[in-house]
Motif scaffolding. Structure first.
Motif, PDB file in Angstrom:
ATOM      1  N   ASN A  28       0.816  -1.214   0.000  1.00 25.25           N
ATOM      2  CA  ASN A  28       0.000   0.000   0.000  1.00 25.25           C
ATOM      3  C   ASN A  28       0.848   1.262   0.000  1.00 25.25           C
ATOM      4  OD1 ASN A  28      -2.592  -1.106  -0.086  1.00 25.25           O
ATOM      5  ND2 ASN A  28      -2.550  -1.514   2.096  1.00 25.25           N
ATOM      6  N   LEU A  29       2.142   1.150   0.258  1.00 27.22           N
ATOM      7  CA  LEU A  29       3.026   2.314   0.260  1.00 27.22           C
ATOM      8  C   LEU A  29       3.623   2.592  -1.111  1.00 27.22           C
ATOM      9  CD1 LEU A  29       4.900   1.747   3.627  1.00 27.22           C
ATOM     10  CD2 LEU A  29       2.867   3.132   3.189  1.00 27.22           C
ATOM     11  N   THR A  30       3.396   1.704  -2.081  1.00 31.36           N
ATOM     12  CA  THR A  30       3.879   1.945  -3.439  1.00 31.36           C
ATOM     13  C   THR A  30       3.023   3.036  -4.074  1.00 31.36           C
ATOM     14  OG1 THR A  30       2.422   0.297  -4.430  1.00 31.36           O
ATOM     15  CG2 THR A  30       4.609  -0.457  -3.675  1.00 31.36           C
ATOM     16  N   PRO A  31       3.528   3.697  -5.110  1.00 33.63           N
ATOM     17  CA  PRO A  31       2.707   4.735  -5.760  1.00 33.63           C
ATOM     18  C   PRO A  31       1.353   4.223  -6.246  1.00 33.63           C
ATOM     19  CG  PRO A  31       4.979   4.929  -6.460  1.00 33.63           C
ATOM     20  CD  PRO A  31       4.886   3.663  -5.645  1.00 33.63           C
ATOM     21  N   VAL A  32       1.308   3.006  -6.767  1.00 31.18           N
ATOM     22  CA  VAL A  32       0.029   2.451  -7.217  1.00 31.18           C
ATOM     23  C   VAL A  32      -0.890   2.207  -6.024  1.00 31.18           C
ATOM     24  CG1 VAL A  32      -1.051   0.460  -8.333  1.00 31.18           C
ATOM     25  CG2 VAL A  32       1.023   1.432  -9.286  1.00 31.18           C
ATOM     26  N   GLY A  33      -0.350   1.679  -4.943  1.00 34.00           N
ATOM     27  CA  GLY A  33      -1.143   1.462  -3.739  1.00 34.00           C
ATOM     28  C   GLY A  33      -1.679   2.759  -3.154  1.00 34.00           C
ATOM     29  N   LEU A  34      -0.859   3.803  -3.180  1.00 27.60           N
ATOM     30  CA  LEU A  34      -1.313   5.097  -2.683  1.00 27.60           C
ATOM     31  C   LEU A  34      -2.421   5.654  -3.563  1.00 27.60           C
ATOM     32  CD1 LEU A  34       2.090   6.715  -1.730  1.00 27.60           C
ATOM     33  CD2 LEU A  34       0.303   5.956  -0.173  1.00 27.60           C
ATOM     34  N   TRP A  35      -2.285   5.463  -4.865  1.00 31.58           N
ATOM     35  CA  TRP A  35      -3.297   5.952  -5.788  1.00 31.58           C
ATOM     36  C   TRP A  35      -4.625   5.213  -5.589  1.00 31.58           C
ATOM     37  CZ3 TRP A  35      -5.173   3.513 -10.459  1.00 31.58           C
ATOM     38  CH2 TRP A  35      -6.004   4.332 -11.196  1.00 31.58           C
ATOM     39  N   LEU A  36      -4.552   3.908  -5.371  1.00 33.17           N
ATOM     40  CA  LEU A  36      -5.766   3.134  -5.150  1.00 33.17           C
ATOM     41  C   LEU A  36      -6.448   3.500  -3.835  1.00 33.17           C
ATOM     42  CD1 LEU A  36      -4.645  -0.410  -6.341  1.00 33.17           C
ATOM     43  CD2 LEU A  36      -6.277   1.114  -7.458  1.00 33.17           C
ATOM     44  N   ASN A  37      -5.679   3.917  -2.850  1.00 32.59           N
ATOM     45  CA  ASN A  37      -6.222   4.245  -1.529  1.00 32.59           C
ATOM     46  C   ASN A  37      -6.374   5.746  -1.307  1.00 32.59           C
ATOM     47  OD1 ASN A  37      -6.390   1.553  -0.574  1.00 32.59           O
ATOM     48  ND2 ASN A  37      -4.184   1.556  -0.291  1.00 32.59           N
ATOM     49  N   VAL A  38      -6.422   6.522  -2.371  1.00 32.75           N
ATOM     50  CA  VAL A  38      -6.466   7.974  -2.221  1.00 32.75           C
ATOM     51  C   VAL A  38      -7.727   8.424  -1.471  1.00 32.75           C
ATOM     52  CG1 VAL A  38      -7.585   8.534  -4.416  1.00 32.75           C
ATOM     53  CG2 VAL A  38      -5.939  10.124  -3.433  1.00 32.75           C
ATOM     54  N   GLY A  39      -8.800   7.667  -1.540  1.00 32.92           N
ATOM     55  CA  GLY A  39     -10.005   8.025  -0.799  1.00 32.92           C
ATOM     56  C   GLY A  39      -9.862   7.834   0.699  1.00 32.92           C
ATOM     57  N   ASP A  40      -8.873   7.070   1.120  1.00 30.76           N
ATOM     58  CA  ASP A  40      -8.663   6.794   2.544  1.00 30.76           C
ATOM     59  C   ASP A  40      -7.574   7.668   3.157  1.00 30.76           C
ATOM     60  OD1 ASP A  40     -10.519   4.779   2.267  1.00 30.76           O
ATOM     61  OD2 ASP A  40      -8.995   3.279   1.841  1.00 30.76           O
TER      62      ASP A  40
END
Length: 83
Positions: A28-40
């Motif tokens: 979740n700390l990868t750029p893709v993970g951060l992008w997917l969790n931007v609502g959180d």
């Protein structure tokens, strides 16, 4: 094509690990993970978010890795003789 495949590969492994595991939280700390969790962002997140302030940690780690890779590229491609 390589960049698209690398980004695509980052979607797959998160679902392979159980909620609450350290490896899933690290993904979740990868750029893709951060992008997917931007609502959180700026919340506690869901069960797959293990650390508080994960968005700050993820952005800082991403910037540190980008800086290190940039410095490596500068060192590798540095011209020594311009004449």
């Amino acid at each position: 094509m390589t960049a698209v495949s690398v980004i695509g590969v980052l979607y797959i492994p998160e679902g392979l690990f159980p909620y609450g595991s350290s490896f899933r939280s690290a993904l979740n700390l990868t750029p893709v993970g951060l992008w997917l969790n931007v609502g959180d962002w700026f919340t506690d997140g869901y069960a797959d978010i293990l650390w508080a302030n994960f968005e700050v940690i993820g952005v800082a780690v991403s910037l540190a890795i980008l800086t290190a890779l940039s410095e490596l590229a500068i060192a590798l491609f540095k011209r020594r003789d311009l004449t």
